[in-house]
Design an enzyme around this catalytic site. Structure first.
Site, PDB file in Angstrom:
ATOM      1  N   GLU A 124      10.575  -2.542   2.588  1.00 11.60           N
ATOM      2  CA  GLU A 124      10.183  -1.535   3.577  1.00 11.60           C
ATOM      3  C   GLU A 124       9.734  -2.268   4.828  1.00 11.60           C
ATOM      4  OE1 GLU A 124       7.052   1.001   2.189  1.00 11.60           O
ATOM      5  OE2 GLU A 124       8.093   1.507   0.343  1.00 11.60           O
ATOM      6  N   LYS A 155       7.299  -3.545   7.359  1.00  8.69           N
ATOM      7  CA  LYS A 155       5.845  -3.731   7.352  1.00  8.69           C
ATOM      8  C   LYS A 155       5.358  -3.472   8.772  1.00  8.69           C
ATOM      9  CE  LYS A 155       2.150  -6.854   5.871  1.00  8.69           C
ATOM     10  NZ  LYS A 155       1.177  -6.559   6.898  1.00  8.69           N
ATOM     11  N   ARG A 184      -3.866   0.688   7.952  1.00  8.94           N
ATOM     12  CA  ARG A 184      -3.629   1.419   6.715  1.00  8.94           C
ATOM     13  C   ARG A 184      -4.562   2.613   6.643  1.00  8.94           C
ATOM     14  NH1 ARG A 184      -2.435  -1.288   1.483  1.00  8.94           N
ATOM     15  NH2 ARG A 184      -2.398   0.279  -0.128  1.00  8.94           N
ATOM     16  N   ARG A 236      -8.746   1.180   5.429  1.00  7.28           N
ATOM     17  CA  ARG A 236      -8.517   0.273   4.318  1.00  7.28           C
ATOM     18  C   ARG A 236      -9.840  -0.145   3.666  1.00  7.28           C
ATOM     19  NH1 ARG A 236      -4.930  -5.039   4.850  1.00  7.28           N
ATOM     20  NH2 ARG A 236      -6.114  -6.437   3.525  1.00  7.28           N
ATOM     21  N   GLU A 269       0.620   4.113   7.138  1.00  5.32           N
ATOM     22  CA  GLU A 269       0.163   3.224   8.199  1.00  5.32           C
ATOM     23  C   GLU A 269       0.256   4.011   9.505  1.00  5.32           C
ATOM     24  OE1 GLU A 269      -0.612   0.010   7.273  1.00  5.32           O
ATOM     25  OE2 GLU A 269      -0.405  -1.209   9.073  1.00  5.32           O
ATOM     26  N   PHE A 318       3.844   5.764   3.019  1.00  5.77           N
ATOM     27  CA  PHE A 318       4.592   4.935   2.070  1.00  5.77           C
ATOM     28  C   PHE A 318       4.208   5.139   0.614  1.00  5.77           C
ATOM     29  CE2 PHE A 318       1.478   1.945   4.070  1.00  5.77           C
ATOM     30  CZ  PHE A 318       0.660   1.715   2.959  1.00  5.77           C
ATOM     31  N   ARG A 356      -4.474  -7.444  -5.460  1.00  6.02           N
ATOM     32  CA  ARG A 356      -3.506  -8.158  -4.629  1.00  6.02           C
ATOM     33  C   ARG A 356      -2.583  -8.907  -5.574  1.00  6.02           C
ATOM     34  NH1 ARG A 356      -3.365  -9.318   0.590  1.00  6.02           N
ATOM     35  NH2 ARG A 356      -5.538  -8.892   1.059  1.00  6.02           N
ATOM     36  N   LYS A 375       4.521  -9.388   0.807  1.00  2.00           N
ATOM     37  CA  LYS A 375       4.793  -9.242   2.241  1.00  2.00           C
ATOM     38  C   LYS A 375       5.632 -10.421   2.704  1.00  2.00           C
ATOM     39  CE  LYS A 375       0.063 -10.664   2.867  1.00  2.00           C
ATOM     40  NZ  LYS A 375      -1.239 -10.445   3.387  1.00  2.00           N
TER      41      LYS A 375
END
Ligand code: AMP
Length: 560
Positions: free
Chosen positions: A250, A252, A257, A272, A302, A342, A414, A420
């Site tokens: 996708e 970025k 966020r 976020r 986002e 997203f 994470r 990313k």
């Protein structure tokens, strides 16, 4: 429980750097609290007047506080400023001023000690004061609170009100303390905190319902969930490999966020860091109201700021919009934002987090009408993915996200389900200053290279990274011979060499790092060419590396 006990605890926390000691002090303290006190006490120990996701804000400035302090103690602005200069901390300065004011001590002798719940009640009243005359009302409430406080209590009340606790006890340690206090495994506490978004609330639940309460914990509309995060991948090909040959890329987007909670006509938006940013985004609230079909939903997306030509504006502009709470109407015109969704993690009473990515994305498509989703490409072809990355960069975006097709949504983690991928930064010419012997197939070869940049001021070569990537076996063999000829010293398995050989190095990011004397480190460094046409004096300098670092930092400063 008296508030002064909380203040003493914070004072002890501040005085130590021993993490184990901090944890056991806090755990012992928590055990002595009653159920109602748990959440307020933990929030305050962490320097927050309310739970993390609570929309209420005190809206009390240092100017207001200092006015109240001056009034209560008869101190001048100059003395107050001097105390601040001496201590470097607003809370400590206030304590000092109160200690020096006799009048204050006499009054507190006759007062009933402040309790933790009383402090919370006053803070609630401060936050709720609004409309005409609210400033004066806030001042009066704070004055009555500080007027009853001991100097040490004043210190921590001020710290809580300005949100600067600085005891060194972070949320992670608090989780350990809660686990210890309630004898619940740390893992369970962490998982629960991801759902509640707040350790104070998790602990309160533990105290009220035991670990069974944590197991029953579910999504609740308007209680934000810690967002799922991404690790970095070197390039699209590496992301494809990690995800088993096929993945969803996708765009970025370089924005902020947001997590959107909707129930009927009510919408709240969290950043976020799970702070409530609803007020800054009334236009997005309206879009959600009108174009999200399910009655109840938690969505993620986002927001980016857009210029007149529709291209993304630099990130700083978006931040101006986010910081603004007043005159928001003008800001909406000045800095229009666009929303790209997203993910959807909750819908009409049902958690969607264990559904695979593809299915969540399908549900997301069905749930909205006329709201853009992040542009997506599902592929197993690295060339096609590379192309998609170029396209994202050319359109002014940050890079790509790769999302494993069958991955669940794991709050707060994470992991490698999301990767990313950013465009590599401009390559650097660096000098090899040391090398290590490889293992396995590369045994006996100097195959791991320390890379350095020249310090323009001292002429010294400062290491900024290490890599074993990029050279072919033949090149490594050749390099080993060359390095041995210029070796000056062997330290264990490291061979220090004269700074002679220049290589071109690609990398994805420059980080601040204590690992090297330079204070910086390259991420994903790999040698792209041996630059025998260059002398070490022609190599890139540490000053240039710092410049590149600063530039990437500017782009990356983010709200959350
Ligand atoms: P980073 O902040 O560099 O760790 O990257 C993760 C962030 O990228 C997320 O928190 C989002 O704010 C942002 N982001 C931009 N586009 C996407 C996307 N398509 N999917 C997920 N996150 C995205």
């Amino acid at each position: 429980m008296r508030f002064r006990d909380l203040a003493y605890l914070c004072e002890h926390l501040e005085a130590t750097t021993k993490r184990n000691l901090m944890v056991s002090m806090v755990a012992d303290f928590l055990k002595r609290l009653n159920k109602e006190e748990i959440e307020p006490a933990i929030s305050m120990i962490l320097g927050r007047p309310f739970p993390k996701w609570d929309p209420r804000k005190l809206d009390v400035s240092w100017a207001t506080l200092s006015k109240v302090i001056q009034r209560l103690t008869g101190t001048s602005w100059r003395d107050l400023s001097a105390a601040f200069r001496n201590t470097g901390d607003l809370g400590a300065a206030a304590k000092m001023i109160f200690e020096n004011s006799r009048m204050q001590r006499q009054t507190t002798l006759f007062e009933k000690p402040l309790s933790i719940l009383e402090v919370r009640n006053v803070l609630e009243a401060v936050a709720e004061a609004s409309g005409p005359g609210s400033r004066e009302r806030k001042e009066r409430l704070i004055e009555s609170l500080l007027g009853r406080a001991l100097p040490i209590e004043v210190k921590y009340l001020v710290k809580i009100m300005v949100g600067e606790m600085r005891t060194g006890l972070q949320e992670g340690l608090m989780e350990t303390a809660v686990s210890k206090a309630f004898s619940v495994p740390l893992k369970k506490i962490q998982v629960a905190s991801m759902l509640t978004g707040d350790i104070a609330e998790t602990a309160a639940l533990c105290a009220k319902e035991g670990s069974g309460g944590l197991l029953r914990l579910e999504f609740k509309i308007f209680r934000p969930v810690k967002p799922m995060l991404a690790q970095m991948a070197e390039d699209p090909e590496a992301a494809l490999k990690e995800h088993g040959g096929k993945t969803a890329f996708e765009y970025k987007l370089d924005g902020a966020r947001i997590q959107i909670h909707k129930s009927g006509g009510k919408v709240r938006i969290f950043s976020r860091r799970l702070t409530d940013v609803t007020k800054s985004l009334p236009d997005i609230v309206e879009i959600i109201r009108q174009r999200v079909k399910p009655d109840e939903a938690i969505l993620e997306g986002e927001v980016i700021a857009v210029g007149k030509n529709g291209n993304p504006l630099p990130f700083q502009h978006l931040m101006r919009r986010f910081r603004r709470v007043y005159s928001i109407e003008r800001m909406i015109e000045e800095i229009p934002v666009e929303l790209y969704l997203f993910d959807i993690i909750y819908m009409n009473g049902e958690s969607l987090i264990s559904l695979p990515y593809l299915e969540r994305r399908r549900k997301l498509e069905e749930a909205v009408s006329d709201i853009s989703l992040t542009k997506q490409l599902i592929t197993s072809d690295s060339k096609e993915a590379e192309h998609f990355l170029e396209e994202a960069i050319n359109e002014g975006h940050e890079g790509l996200m790769a999302k494993r097709l069958n991955s669940p949504y794991i709050p707060g983690i994470r992991g490698k389900h999301w990767l990313k991928v950013k465009k590599t930064l401009e390559p650097l010419d660096l000098v090899i200053v040391a090398a290590e012997y490889g293992t396995g197939r590369r045994h006996g070869w100097l195959s791991d290279y320390y890379l350095a940049a020249r310090d323009e001021d001292t002429g010294e070569f400062l290491t900024i990274g290490k890599t074993f990537k990029g050279l072919t076996d033949r090149e490594i063999e050749e390099m080993t011979k060359r390095l041995k000829q210029i070796a000056v010293e062997e330290r264990g398995h490291i061979v220090i060499v004269k700074p002679r050989i220049v290589v071109e190095v690609a990398y994805n990011e420059i980080q601040k790092s204590p690992k090297y004397k330079s204070g910086m480190a390259l991420r994903f460094a790999r040698i792209t060419r041996i630059r025998d046409d260059k002398d070490p004096e022609d190599a890139d300098t540490i000053q240039r590396v710092r410049q590149i670092y600063e530039r990437q930092f500017l782009r990356k400063s983010r709200l959350s």
